[in-house]
Design a protein around this motif. Structure first.
Motif, mmCIF file in Angstrom:
data_model
loop_
_atom_site.group_PDB
_atom_site.id
_atom_site.type_symbol
_atom_site.label_atom_id
_atom_site.label_comp_id
_atom_site.label_asym_id
_atom_site.label_seq_id
_atom_site.Cartn_x
_atom_site.Cartn_y
_atom_site.Cartn_z
ATOM 1 N N PRO A 1 -4.767 -6.738 0.499
ATOM 2 C CA PRO A 1 -3.374 -6.253 0.498
ATOM 3 C C PRO A 1 -2.926 -5.756 1.871
ATOM 4 C CG PRO A 1 -4.595 -5.373 -1.364
ATOM 5 C CD PRO A 1 -5.600 -5.996 -0.464
ATOM 6 N N TYR A 2 -3.841 -5.145 2.618
ATOM 7 C CA TYR A 2 -3.505 -4.637 3.949
ATOM 8 C C TYR A 2 -3.376 -5.785 4.951
ATOM 9 C CZ TYR A 2 -4.972 -0.338 1.683
ATOM 10 O OH TYR A 2 -5.090 0.722 0.815
ATOM 11 N N VAL A 3 -4.193 -6.804 4.784
ATOM 12 C CA VAL A 3 -4.088 -7.997 5.628
ATOM 13 C C VAL A 3 -2.724 -8.654 5.438
ATOM 14 C CG1 VAL A 3 -4.945 -10.355 5.920
ATOM 15 C CG2 VAL A 3 -6.563 -8.449 5.754
ATOM 16 N N GLU A 4 -2.304 -8.780 4.184
ATOM 17 C CA GLU A 4 -1.013 -9.399 3.893
ATOM 18 C C GLU A 4 0.134 -8.553 4.433
ATOM 19 O OE1 GLU A 4 -1.326 -9.819 -0.320
ATOM 20 O OE2 GLU A 4 -2.340 -11.766 -0.193
ATOM 21 N N MET A 5 -0.019 -7.231 4.402
ATOM 22 C CA MET A 5 0.994 -6.343 4.960
ATOM 23 C C MET A 5 1.151 -6.577 6.463
ATOM 24 S SD MET A 5 0.988 -2.148 4.932
ATOM 25 C CE MET A 5 0.404 -2.179 3.233
ATOM 26 N N VAL A 6 0.015 -6.672 7.168
ATOM 27 C CA VAL A 6 0.056 -6.910 8.614
ATOM 28 C C VAL A 6 0.604 -8.304 8.904
ATOM 29 C CG1 VAL A 6 -1.351 -7.141 10.701
ATOM 30 C CG2 VAL A 6 -1.788 -5.270 9.087
ATOM 31 N N ASP A 7 0.190 -9.285 8.118
ATOM 32 C CA ASP A 7 0.696 -10.656 8.295
ATOM 33 C C ASP A 7 2.221 -10.683 8.290
ATOM 34 O OD1 ASP A 7 -1.790 -11.841 8.447
ATOM 35 O OD2 ASP A 7 -1.846 -12.450 6.339
ATOM 36 N N SER A 8 2.814 -9.917 7.387
ATOM 37 C CA SER A 8 4.278 -9.944 7.229
ATOM 38 C C SER A 8 5.003 -9.296 8.399
ATOM 39 C CB SER A 8 4.666 -9.231 5.927
ATOM 40 O OG SER A 8 4.391 -7.841 6.012
ATOM 41 N N GLN A 9 4.273 -8.507 9.199
ATOM 42 C CA GLN A 9 4.910 -7.758 10.286
ATOM 43 C C GLN A 9 4.645 -8.364 11.664
ATOM 44 O OE1 GLN A 9 3.123 -3.943 9.681
ATOM 45 N NE2 GLN A 9 4.430 -3.386 7.946
ATOM 46 N N GLN A 10 3.751 -9.346 11.745
ATOM 47 C CA GLN A 10 3.356 -9.907 13.034
ATOM 48 C C GLN A 10 3.933 -11.301 13.243
ATOM 49 O OE1 GLN A 10 1.401 -8.267 15.397
ATOM 50 N NE2 GLN A 10 1.552 -6.464 14.073
ATOM 51 N N GLN A 11 4.013 -11.713 14.498
ATOM 52 C CA GLN A 11 4.497 -13.062 14.802
ATOM 53 C C GLN A 11 3.555 -14.116 14.245
ATOM 54 O OE1 GLN A 11 4.959 -13.804 18.992
ATOM 55 N NE2 GLN A 11 5.788 -15.863 18.708
ATOM 56 N N TYR A 12 2.256 -13.839 14.324
ATOM 57 C CA TYR A 12 1.234 -14.749 13.796
ATOM 58 C C TYR A 12 0.394 -14.015 12.763
ATOM 59 C CZ TYR A 12 2.349 -17.154 18.182
ATOM 60 O OH TYR A 12 2.994 -17.769 19.229
ATOM 61 N N ARG A 13 -0.034 -14.748 11.748
ATOM 62 C CA ARG A 13 -0.931 -14.161 10.767
ATOM 63 C C ARG A 13 -2.271 -13.811 11.416
ATOM 64 N NH1 ARG A 13 -2.389 -18.252 6.748
ATOM 65 N NH2 ARG A 13 -2.922 -16.598 5.255
ATOM 66 N N LEU A 14 -2.972 -12.858 10.816
ATOM 67 C CA LEU A 14 -4.322 -12.558 11.265
ATOM 68 C C LEU A 14 -5.195 -13.807 11.149
ATOM 69 C CD1 LEU A 14 -4.489 -9.180 9.415
ATOM 70 C CD2 LEU A 14 -5.118 -9.374 11.818
ATOM 71 N N SER A 15 -6.053 -14.009 12.121
ATOM 72 C CA SER A 15 -6.924 -15.186 12.129
ATOM 73 C C SER A 15 -8.131 -14.965 11.222
ATOM 74 C CB SER A 15 -7.402 -15.472 13.551
ATOM 75 O OG SER A 15 -8.303 -14.468 13.982
ATOM 76 N N PHE A 16 -8.877 -16.028 10.996
ATOM 77 C CA PHE A 16 -10.140 -15.960 10.245
ATOM 78 C C PHE A 16 -11.046 -14.893 10.825
ATOM 79 C CE2 PHE A 16 -14.591 -17.399 10.335
ATOM 80 C CZ PHE A 16 -14.881 -17.567 8.990
ATOM 81 N N PHE A 17 -11.229 -14.896 12.146
ATOM 82 C CA PHE A 17 -12.143 -13.954 12.778
ATOM 83 C C PHE A 17 -11.608 -12.528 12.705
ATOM 84 C CE2 PHE A 17 -14.039 -11.774 16.488
ATOM 85 C CZ PHE A 17 -15.376 -11.946 16.176
ATOM 86 N N GLU A 18 -10.314 -12.364 12.833
ATOM 87 C CA GLU A 18 -9.725 -11.026 12.758
ATOM 88 C C GLU A 18 -9.894 -10.417 11.366
ATOM 89 O OE1 GLU A 18 -6.209 -11.376 16.151
ATOM 90 O OE2 GLU A 18 -5.869 -12.186 14.143
ATOM 91 N N VAL A 19 -9.700 -11.223 10.332
ATOM 92 C CA VAL A 19 -9.889 -10.717 8.971
ATOM 93 C C VAL A 19 -11.342 -10.326 8.744
ATOM 94 C CG1 VAL A 19 -9.781 -11.284 6.517
ATOM 95 C CG2 VAL A 19 -7.940 -12.020 8.046
ATOM 96 N N LEU A 20 -12.274 -11.177 9.197
ATOM 97 C CA LEU A 20 -13.696 -10.849 9.044
ATOM 98 C C LEU A 20 -14.067 -9.581 9.807
ATOM 99 C CD1 LEU A 20 -15.531 -14.295 9.209
ATOM 100 C CD2 LEU A 20 -15.379 -12.758 7.270
ATOM 101 N N THR A 21 -13.493 -9.404 10.989
ATOM 102 C CA THR A 21 -13.763 -8.198 11.768
ATOM 103 C C THR A 21 -13.270 -6.965 11.022
ATOM 104 O OG1 THR A 21 -13.578 -9.457 13.832
ATOM 105 C CG2 THR A 21 -13.371 -7.060 13.989
#
Length: 506
Positions: free
Chosen positions: A169-189
């Protein structure tokens, strides 16, 4: 197709008798070598046989299905080779998660080669001193769950899934606020940092994904920054010289930290030292403040004497092959000493028996790892010229094959010619292939380069990895049962991981 039998732990009272018996068995060949080899076997038994902790698929069908769903969702994001150099997105994720990465101290590792092996050694040493550890490394050999470890072992599939669902849910929140979605590596981190805080761990051992300054891991304030040897890799993103690459990698050095610096090219070392001055960091340099004093080849690895920040640590058994692993061990030891304040707050060295036990239990899957006997098949994840040179030198030292067959499957974005040139002196023949990754170089294209390096008579093309393994094993067996033919599978972590599965190690 026989495997080397696992050794059961001996009764402590029988240790000396076992040692004497092993020496007696080998004395006919070389008495000095017999003592070294028998000693290494005894140390290995006392320390416990290292386990290559590479998980396979979950046995529970429902758990396997849930993990595949998580993997499929992660696969919709930017892969690890598509980057927008910024820590803005990961910083935003850390913010909404409550800054989990600040709830424990960290050791941060960058460099070109040796990062994962060094991280595993650091983790083993910290664990031996009864600290709860979290380790984050990349890429994985077989399972994505390998990347996040707690207490020296990968998290279970169930825990990986649970952690993903917690942060989603927090990843999706950040995705909605950024120019680019979080990457695979960023989510894993983000998952790793959250899992470490939830455990909780006493210390995190974190390997960068690429570079340093803008790497997603670089939202920690690590008190110890480790820089393994820097060489040319990812030059399109990090720079075309060691100095340019060092500039990017030096970004992990935080104010007041201790920098543990492996031996470096002169221009890279200058950049790192300048960064240390700018950040008021303390530097410990391999070859000056710490290093390898001596090393001897032993059965299943090597015996090393290391000089640390607090003194000398004699006759440590390291169940890994190659001079480069001895240097990785020296770096790992210095990093742990620095973490404990050895050489600064405390003048005495770490307990040598604890250090000895930790090193004797280290494993690093896919790094000159033997996965089959008769003929011997070795896996090594070398994927750039520097790694290939280290592997080529080490396999000759450790195995003495009379004829070595290479199986090479590489990524298209690597210096494949340089990698093949490094292996040319040690491969009698090479079987070129490709792995299942979309980044894999086409086998025919790889063969064209291989022919220029090896000559047409020494190159065989097998686009399917199972066929390549079978062809290489057949070529090695032509030497005869006792002639000493071997196979080295290399070129990519993905190739090594897939070969490991095919050969029954996962």
């Amino acid at each position: 197709m026989s495997e080397r039998p696992e050794s059961a732990g001996p009764d402590p009272d029988d240790t000396f008798d076992e040692f004497a018996e092993l020496v007696g068995e080998e004395t006919r060949r070389d008495p000095d070598l017999a003592v070294i080899e028998a000693g290494s076997r005894t140390l290995r038994t006392q320390g416990g046989r290292p386990h290559a902790d590479v998980p396979g698929r979950p046995e529970d069908p429902e758990v396997d299905k849930a993990l595949r769903e998580v993997e499929a969702e992660l696969a919709t994001r930017w892969g690890e080779t598509k980057l927008e150099p910024s820590v803005a997105r990961i910083a935003a994720l850390m913010d909404v998660l409550g800054e989990p990465q600040r709830s424990y101290p960290s050791i941060h590792i960058t460099g070109t080669n040796g990062k994962t092996s060094t991280a595993r050694m650091i983790e083993a040493l910290l664990g031996a001193f009864e600290l709860r550890t979290g380790r984050y490394t990349s890429p994985h050999v077989q399972s994505v769950t390998e990347r996040i470890s707690l207490d020296g072992a990968p998290v279970s599939a169930e825990r990986f899934i649970e952690t993903y669902q917690d942060v989603k849910p927090y990843v999706e929140m950040v995705d909605s606020q950024q120019q680019y979605r979080l990457s695979f590596f960023e989510v894993l981190t983000g998952m790793a940092y959250a899992a470490f805080a939830d455990a909780p761990v006493d210390v995190a051992v974190v390997e960068v994904g690429m570079g340093g300054s803008w790497d997603a891991t670089n939202v920690i304030d690590a008190g110890v920054a480790v820089v393994t040897p820097i060489d040319l890799d990812h030059t399109d993103r990090l720079g075309g010289t060691p100095a340019e690459i060092a500039t990017e990698k030096s970004g992990i050095v935080k104010r007041g930290a201790t920098v543990i610096m492996a031996q470096q090219p002169v221009d890279a070392a200058q950049v790192l030292l300048k960064k240390a001055v700018e950040t008021d960091a303390t530097v410990a340099r391999e070859g000056l403040e710490f290093g390898v004093v001596a090393r001897q080849v032993a059965v299943g690895g090597q015996l090393v004497t290391l000089r640390g920040l607090g003194g000398e640590y004699p006759e440590l058994y390291l169940p890994l092959h190659g001079e480069h692993q001895a240097h990785n061990a020296a770096v790992a030891l210095a990093a742990v000493e620095a973490f404990f304040g050895v050489g600064a707050e405390r003048p005495q060295p770490l307990d040598v028996d604890t250090v000895r036990k930790a090193f004797a239990a280290v494993a690093s899957p896919g790094r000159l790892e033997v996965v089959r006997r008769s003929p011997t098949v070795v896996l090594d994840a070398a994927h750039n010229p520097a790694g290939a040179r280290a592997a080529a030198a080490s396999i000759g030292e450790a195995f003495q094959f009379s004829r070595l067959i290479g199986v090479v499957g590489a990524s298209g974005d690597k210096n494949v010619r340089g990698l093949l040139e490094a292996f040319e002196p040690v491969f009698a023949e090479v079987v070129v292939t490709q792995n299942s990754s979309h980044r894999a170089m086409d086998a025919d294209e790889l063969a064209g380069i291989a022919v220029e390096v090896f000559g047409e008579d020494r190159v065989q093309v097998e686009p399917r990895l199972p066929d390549a393994l079978e062809a290489a094993i057949t070529l090695a067996e032509e030497e005869g049962e006792f002639a000493g033919g071997g196979v080295l599978v290399t070129g990519s972590v993905i190739t090594v991981g897939e070969a490991r599965l095919l050969l029954g190690r996962g």
